[in-house]
Write a protein that holds these residues in place. Structure first.
Motif, PDB file in Angstrom:
ATOM      1  N   ASN A  37       5.250 -19.793  33.475  1.00 25.39           N
ATOM      2  CA  ASN A  37       5.052 -20.659  34.635  1.00 25.39           C
ATOM      3  C   ASN A  37       3.737 -21.418  34.530  1.00 25.39           C
ATOM      4  OD1 ASN A  37       7.440 -19.822  35.924  1.00 25.39           O
ATOM      5  ND2 ASN A  37       6.414 -18.033  36.796  1.00 25.39           N
ATOM      6  N   HIS A  38       2.904 -21.003  33.562  1.00 26.08           N
ATOM      7  CA  HIS A  38       1.572 -21.598  33.418  1.00 26.08           C
ATOM      8  C   HIS A  38       1.446 -22.354  32.093  1.00 26.08           C
ATOM      9  CE1 HIS A  38       0.680 -18.965  36.780  1.00 26.08           C
ATOM     10  NE2 HIS A  38       1.149 -17.963  36.070  1.00 26.08           N
ATOM     11  N   LEU A  39       2.582 -22.701  31.489  1.00 28.78           N
ATOM     12  CA  LEU A  39       2.572 -23.389  30.198  1.00 28.78           C
ATOM     13  C   LEU A  39       1.857 -24.732  30.319  1.00 28.78           C
ATOM     14  CD1 LEU A  39       3.782 -23.000  27.283  1.00 28.78           C
ATOM     15  CD2 LEU A  39       5.612 -24.529  28.027  1.00 28.78           C
ATOM     16  N   GLN A  40       0.871 -24.949  29.443  1.00 28.31           N
ATOM     17  CA  GLN A  40       0.131 -26.203  29.442  1.00 28.31           C
ATOM     18  C   GLN A  40       0.863 -27.238  28.576  1.00 28.31           C
ATOM     19  OE1 GLN A  40      -2.721 -26.279  31.379  1.00 28.31           O
ATOM     20  NE2 GLN A  40      -2.165 -24.172  31.895  1.00 28.31           N
ATOM     21  N   LYS A  41       0.613 -28.506  28.848  1.00 24.59           N
ATOM     22  CA  LYS A  41       1.329 -29.574  28.140  1.00 24.59           C
ATOM     23  C   LYS A  41       1.010 -29.585  26.641  1.00 24.59           C
ATOM     24  CE  LYS A  41      -2.114 -33.142  29.271  1.00 24.59           C
ATOM     25  NZ  LYS A  41      -2.324 -34.457  29.926  1.00 24.59           N
ATOM     26  N   ASN A  42      -0.153 -29.021  26.285  1.00 25.25           N
ATOM     27  CA  ASN A  42      -0.531 -28.993  24.871  1.00 25.25           C
ATOM     28  C   ASN A  42      -0.278 -27.625  24.237  1.00 25.25           C
ATOM     29  OD1 ASN A  42      -2.500 -27.882  26.471  1.00 25.25           O
ATOM     30  ND2 ASN A  42      -4.225 -28.935  25.496  1.00 25.25           N
ATOM     31  N   GLN A  43       0.560 -26.805  24.881  1.00 25.72           N
ATOM     32  CA  GLN A  43       0.995 -25.524  24.313  1.00 25.72           C
ATOM     33  C   GLN A  43       2.470 -25.605  23.955  1.00 25.72           C
ATOM     34  OE1 GLN A  43       0.046 -22.883  27.544  1.00 25.72           O
ATOM     35  NE2 GLN A  43      -2.036 -22.480  26.803  1.00 25.72           N
TER      36      GLN A  43
END
Length: 246
Positions: A37-43
Motif C-alpha cells: 500500500n506504500h509502494l513508491q513510484k520509483n520502486q
C-alpha cells in the motif's frame, strides 16, 4: 546503481527499509505476495511466494543485494502453527539463500530477532534461530556474505495486528481494556521503525559483513510498566489492564 531486492517489502518494517534504500540511491524491487500500500513510484514490484523456488530465482536474478523480511512474524499465530512457521521462516529463507548462492549475490541481509537469546517467542524464536544457522552455514560453505539483523520490539506507522504494540492499543480502543497475553514482568526494548529502517540500510557498509547486529532500544521496559504508561496516555484506569498466561 546497485540493485536491491527486498522480500517481504510490502510489510511493516520491509516497506520502511525499501523507502530508505530509495533515498540512498539504490534501485529497489519489492517482492511479496501482495503489492504494498506504500509502494513508491520509483520502486518495482514482483509478486512472489518464497516457498516457490522458481519465483524466488526469478526475483533474485540480476540483484546485487538481497534483503529478507518475509516471515510469519506474529508470535501468537506462530505458537499455534508450527509447521507453517517452519515452512515460511526456515524453508522460505533457505530458498532465498539458494538463489543468492546461485546468482553470486554480494550480500544477503536477514531479518531476525532478539528473541533468539531468550526463552520467549515459541516456534517463532526457534524458526529464526534455525534460519540464522542456515545463513551462517551458507556463508561457510559458499562464501555468501551476509548481515543478520536482530530486531527488538518495533513500533510506528504502517504497523498492523501482527505487531504486538499495535494489537494492544487497537484492542484497547475497541474494548476499553489493555490486554496482554503473557508475563507482566517480561521486558521489551522498543525501537521506532524509522530508526530500525535507517540502521538496516546503514549496515550495507563493509564494516558489517558477516556480522550479527542487534537493532533495539537502549532501555528495557517491563510490560506492566509499558501498559501503565499506555493507560495514562489513553485515560484508562489501571483496573482496565488485564493479563492472561499463555
Amino acid at each position: 546503481m546497485k540493485k536491491i531486492t527486498v522480500f517481504g517489502g510490502s510489510g511493516f518494517l520491509g516497506s520502511h527499509v525499501a523507502d530508505k534504500l530509495i533515498i540512498e540511491g539504490f534501485e529497489v524491487t519489492i517482492c511479496d505476495q501482495e503489492k504494498s500500500n506504500h509502494l513508491q513510484k520509483n520502486q518495482n514490484f514482483k509478486k512472489c511466494n518464497i516457498l516457490n523456488l522458481d519465483e524466488v530465482r526469478n526475483a533474485v536474478e540480476g540483484s546485487d543485494i538481497v534483503y529478507n523480511f518475509a516471515a510469519l512474524a506474529d508470535l501468537n499465530v506462530a505458537l499455534n502453527k508450527p509447521l507453517e512457521t517452519i515452512n515460511i521462516n526456515i524453508l522460505g529463507n533457505a530458498n532465498i539463500l539458494e538463489a543468492c548462492k546461485e546468482f553470486s549475490i554480494e550480500r544477503f541481509v536477514f531479518a531476525s530477532t532478539v528473541y533468539i537469546y531468550g526463552k520467549e517467542g515459541g516456534f517463532y524464536r526457534c524458526s529464526k534461530k534455525a534460519a540464522e544457522d542456515y545463513v551462517k552455514e551458507y556463508s561457510n560453505k559458499y562464501n555468501l556474505n551476509y548481515t543478520i539483523l536482530q530486531y527488538g520490539s518495533l513500533y510506528g506507522p504502517r504497523s498492523n495486528r501482527s505487531n504486538g504494540l499495535f494489537k494492544i492499543v487497537d484492542s484497547a480502543l475497541r474494548t476499553g481494556y489493555l490486554k496482554y497475553d503473557g508475563d507482566p514482568e517480561a521486558t521489551r526494548s522498543y525501537i521506532h521503525v524509522e530508526d530500525a529502517a535507517q540502521s538496516s540500510v546503514d549496515i550495507l557498509s563493509q564494516g558489517f559483513v558477516n556480522e550479527s547486529i542487534i537493532l533495539s532500544g537502549l532501555e528495557q521496559i517491563k510490560i506492566i510498566d509499558m501498559l501503565k504508561t499506555l493507560a495514562e496516555i489513553m485515560n484508562l484506569p489501571e483496573e482496565k489492564i488485564e493479563f492472561s498466561k499463555k
